[in-house]
Enzyme design. Structure first.
Site, PDB file in Angstrom:
ATOM      1  N   ASP A 450       0.834  -1.204   0.000  1.00  0.00           N
ATOM      2  CA  ASP A 450       0.000   0.000   0.000  1.00  0.00           C
ATOM      3  C   ASP A 450       0.869   1.255   0.000  1.00  0.00           C
ATOM      4  O   ASP A 450       2.070   1.213   0.304  1.00  0.00           O
ATOM      5  CB  ASP A 450      -0.919  -0.010   1.228  1.00  0.00           C
ATOM      6  CG  ASP A 450      -2.249   0.682   0.972  1.00  0.00           C
ATOM      7  OD1 ASP A 450      -2.334   1.482   0.024  1.00  0.00           O
ATOM      8  OD2 ASP A 450      -3.198   0.433   1.739  1.00  0.00           O
ATOM      9  N   ASP A 515     -10.843   1.637  -3.037  1.00  0.00           N
ATOM     10  CA  ASP A 515     -11.267   1.312  -1.674  1.00  0.00           C
ATOM     11  C   ASP A 515     -12.788   1.254  -1.556  1.00  0.00           C
ATOM     12  O   ASP A 515     -13.307   0.891  -0.501  1.00  0.00           O
ATOM     13  CB  ASP A 515     -10.739   2.355  -0.688  1.00  0.00           C
ATOM     14  CG  ASP A 515      -9.260   2.182  -0.391  1.00  0.00           C
ATOM     15  OD1 ASP A 515      -8.709   1.103  -0.708  1.00  0.00           O
ATOM     16  OD2 ASP A 515      -8.648   3.121   0.153  1.00  0.00           O
TER      17      ASP A 515
END
Length: 713
Positions: A450, A515
């Site tokens: 990430d 997301d």
């Protein structure tokens, strides 16, 4: 000396350059394939130009490498100077080589400015994708300040006059906008330090009538994971000029005498049958040339369960074991342990940089959970964010100087974190050592990598901009890690889809698309992402209801129908689902497994029906997988038949309804013999019928879906 014509040949595309030793390299053709060049060979381009009144005395065809400040009707590929000197450039051909019909290398130089520029072009014969790379060489005896450098200036066909480009924000990635280029041209810059939600490094250049399946289209991607710039301008001869390259911060790039600077590769997919044909080229390029799979080839894409929206930071080993057991019962094949597993990580304000298991949560390390996951027949994956550091961490307390920043100013935080300077050898060594220890200490076969913020105050230890060096150091770290652990797959995640590009895909094998797991939002997000990337790379998860990003709820069937056209996963607490929801999820996972080879190997097509239905189609020689979604209320009372141009002339097919979600827009007592037949043994249809007459669809309420399988009859 007389000019020479240099040609690259693809299946349906040709590139023709005219080069003169000691003179410029100019464009003569880029577009549909041409086999004979009698006219172009007989008449050099310079002899065909008119001398306009009020214009310059030396008009020029569009140049491959125009020089800045030299009176040309096109922007220079380079803007650079030596303390204000040598700012005007004029590139002339020194030499060239053409080792094959699909590859060409030109060496250009500017003797006055003391510069060299090598431009390499390659045209893939199977996909009609043009690759352009360049390298600048400082041949002078003083430092060169580089402000801008593009791979080349690409002369696109004159009939192209529109640009379509992706934009977005967190939880709303890959939204596309289309507009006319206009007389003033068009340009876009990304200065966020990553490829970004707002301006990913890709676009399409289109004609005014180009649609999904008709007209000329050029799909463009820059293989770079940082700052970039795209520009389009109209040349005086009518063609549309494209430049693309890295965007540099002031003072960022300074070349010492003898130093070189490479431009990120630029790819152009030429299509004559609409945006679909250009997308097809980009997908083929990615699959054949960019991706590097563990073991040398892609295996079946395993179904994920990611723990983030199920547990967030609440890591309890027994609870995780229970979640893994329930996931395995549903057919999940990879269990990904997300944020919250490392020491001190109870929220997003602490511990980034301290990459070892939290002894409070995992007193025996990650090995126990890993063995439990493996005993269930699943792989274990792990979330990491190596490029970041929290001030509240052991790493930062010991090495605050490792973070990018301006020591004279208050730091600029994003998600309570700062960015580590990967270009410092000791930083990259520390990160490699920590990640290497994790991968050697437990059977982890997957990393979700990430990167949750833009770069700000991105200054190195000397106070100079470090964003260019940061991207190169990231690539080097990823490569070193893959060399040490060649079996490990890596996912590129960046606050969702903020680092999705061909540069990062050279080192990773999956993109986290967004997301936002809201199924209705995902239809638009994944449609946009499919323009650039094939579905096997796009993480697509069945989220909870209500969706955590939007608060909206959709049926389990709609969530699954959307998720199965990608790399399918689950990001929800399956223990909290009802028995019926779990059974439906199990059935959809089984369906995905039956059809994932078609989805992940097939040519991808998409479109929008007159009734507002969004459709995705994956096609191989023997099978097609078709998803049809009705995101909003349809106009009128009846649904228009769905025409599938891809099937024209393809023979006969048995069409079956594999799954559905939502409600039909009809009276409750109505029974449909058509749908009953489709859901049973299926119906026979000719490809020409499906292309021209269309597949009949029932009227659908919003948030509905139909999923079909077509197999050769």
């Amino acid at each position: 000396m007389a000019p020479s014509l240099l040609r690259l040949q693809g299946e349906a595309c040709s590139v023709v350059l005219e080069v003169t030793p000691g003179g410029p390299a100019v464009w003569r053709h880029l577009g549909s394939r041409v086999d004979a060049l009698d006219l172009l060979a007989a008449w050099p381009g310079s002899e065909l130009l008119s001398m306009p009144q009020g214009g310059m005395d030396a008009p020029s065809l569009p140049r491959l490498a125009p020089g800045h400040g030299n009176g040309l009707a096109q922007d220079g590929v380079l803007r650079a100077h030596r303390d204000g000197l040598d700012a005007v450039h004029d590139w002339s051909v020194e030499s060239w080589s053409q080792p094959s019909v699909d590859a060409l290398s030109l060496q250009l130089g500017d003797l006055c400015a003391g510069l060299g520029l090598r431009i390499d072009l390659g045209l893939d014969a199977a996909t009609d994708v043009l690759r352009v790379e360049a390298e600048l060489h400082n041949r002078g005896d003083t430092e060169l300040q580089v402000d801008r450098l593009a791979a080349a200036s690409i002369a696109l066909p004159a009939e192209l006059d529109e640009v379509s480009f992706p934009h977005g924000e967190w939880a709303a990635e890959f939204q596309w906008e289309r507009r006319a280029v206009g007389n003033a041209g068009w340009s876009r810059e990304n200065r966020r330090g990553r490829s970004s939600h707002q301006a990913p490094p890709g676009l399409f250049v289109l004609g005014p009538r180009t649609g999904e399946h008709e007209g000329t289209a050029v799909g463009v991607q820059l293989a770079w994971s940082g700052n970039h710039r795209f520009a389009l301008e109209r040349h005086e001869d009518g063609c549309l000029l494209l430049q693309a390259g890295e965007w540099f911060a002031p003072g960022e790039i300074r070349l010492a005498p003898g130093e070189r600077l490479r431009v990120p590769p630029l790819y152009l997919a030429m299509g004559q049958a609409g945006m679909h044909s250009a997308t097809r080229g980009l997908h083929a390029l990615t699959r054949r040339e960019v991706l590097r799979w563990p073991g040398g080839r892609r295996r079946e894409r395993p179904v994920h369960l990611n723990t983030w929206e199920a547990l967030y930071f609440r890591h309890d080993e027994q609870e995780l074991r229970d979640l893994a057991s329930r996931a395995a019962e549903l057919g999940v094949e990879r269990f990904v342990l997300d944020d919250g597993w490392f020491e001190g990580r109870d929220d997003d304000r602490a511990a980034l940089g301290d990459w070892w298991p939290d002894p409070r949560k995992y007193p025996h390390g990650l090995g126990g959970l890993a063995e439990h996951v493996r005993s269930l027949g699943m792989e274990l994956g792990l979330w990491v964010e190596p490029e970041m550091v929290n001030p509240d961490s052991r790493l930062y307390r010991e090495h605050p100087e490792w973070a990018l920043g301006d020591a004279r100013r208050p730091p600029v935080f994003g998600r309570h974190q700062l960015v580590l300077d990967l270009a410092r050898a000791e930083v990259s060594q520390y990160l490699f050592d920590r990640l290497d220890a994790l991968l050697r200490g437990a059977p982890i076969s997957y990393l979700k990598w990430d990167m949750n913020r833009d770069l700000a105050q991105a200054l190195d230890a000397h106070g100079r901009p470090g964003m260019h060096a940061q991207v190169l150091a990231l690539y080097a770290l990823l490569q070193r890690l893959r060399d040490a652990h060649p079996h490990v797959e890596i996912e590129s995640c960046s606050s969702g889809g903020a680092r999705a590009d061909l540069g990062i895909l050279r080192h990773t094998q999956r993109l986290w698309t967004s997301d936002n797991n809201d199924a209705s939002s995902r239809i638009a997000i994944q449609s946009g992402a499919l323009r650039l990337f094939p579905p096997e790379l796009l993480g697509s998860h069945v989220g909870p209801a209500p969706a955590h990003a939007t608060g909206r709820s959709q049926s389990i069937d709609l969530r699954c129908a959307v998720a199965c056209f990608g790399h399918m996963g689950v990001e929800a607490d399956v223990r909290a689902m009802s028995a019926d929801e779990r059974e439906r999820l199990r059935a959809w996972i089984a369906l995905y497994k039956q059809w994932r080879e078609t989805i992940h190997d097939g040519d991808i097509d998409q479109g929008l029906s007159p009734s507002g239905a969004r459709w995705w189609l994956a096609s191989t020689a023997q099978r097609h997988f078709l998803c049809v979604f009705q995101p909003e209320a349809m106009p009128g009372q009846q649904s228009a038949p769905l025409r599938l141009p891809r099937l024209r002339g393809s023979g006969r097919w048995r069409v079956r309804l594999l799954g559905r979600a939502g409600q039909l827009r009809q009276r409750p007592e109505q029974k449909s013999g058509w749908l009953h037949a489709l859901a049973g043994t299926g119906v026979l249809a000719d490809g020409g019928e499906l292309a021209h007459c269309g597949l009949p669809l029932p009227a659908l309420h919003p948030e509905s879906a139909l999923v079909f399988g077509l197999e050769r009859a």
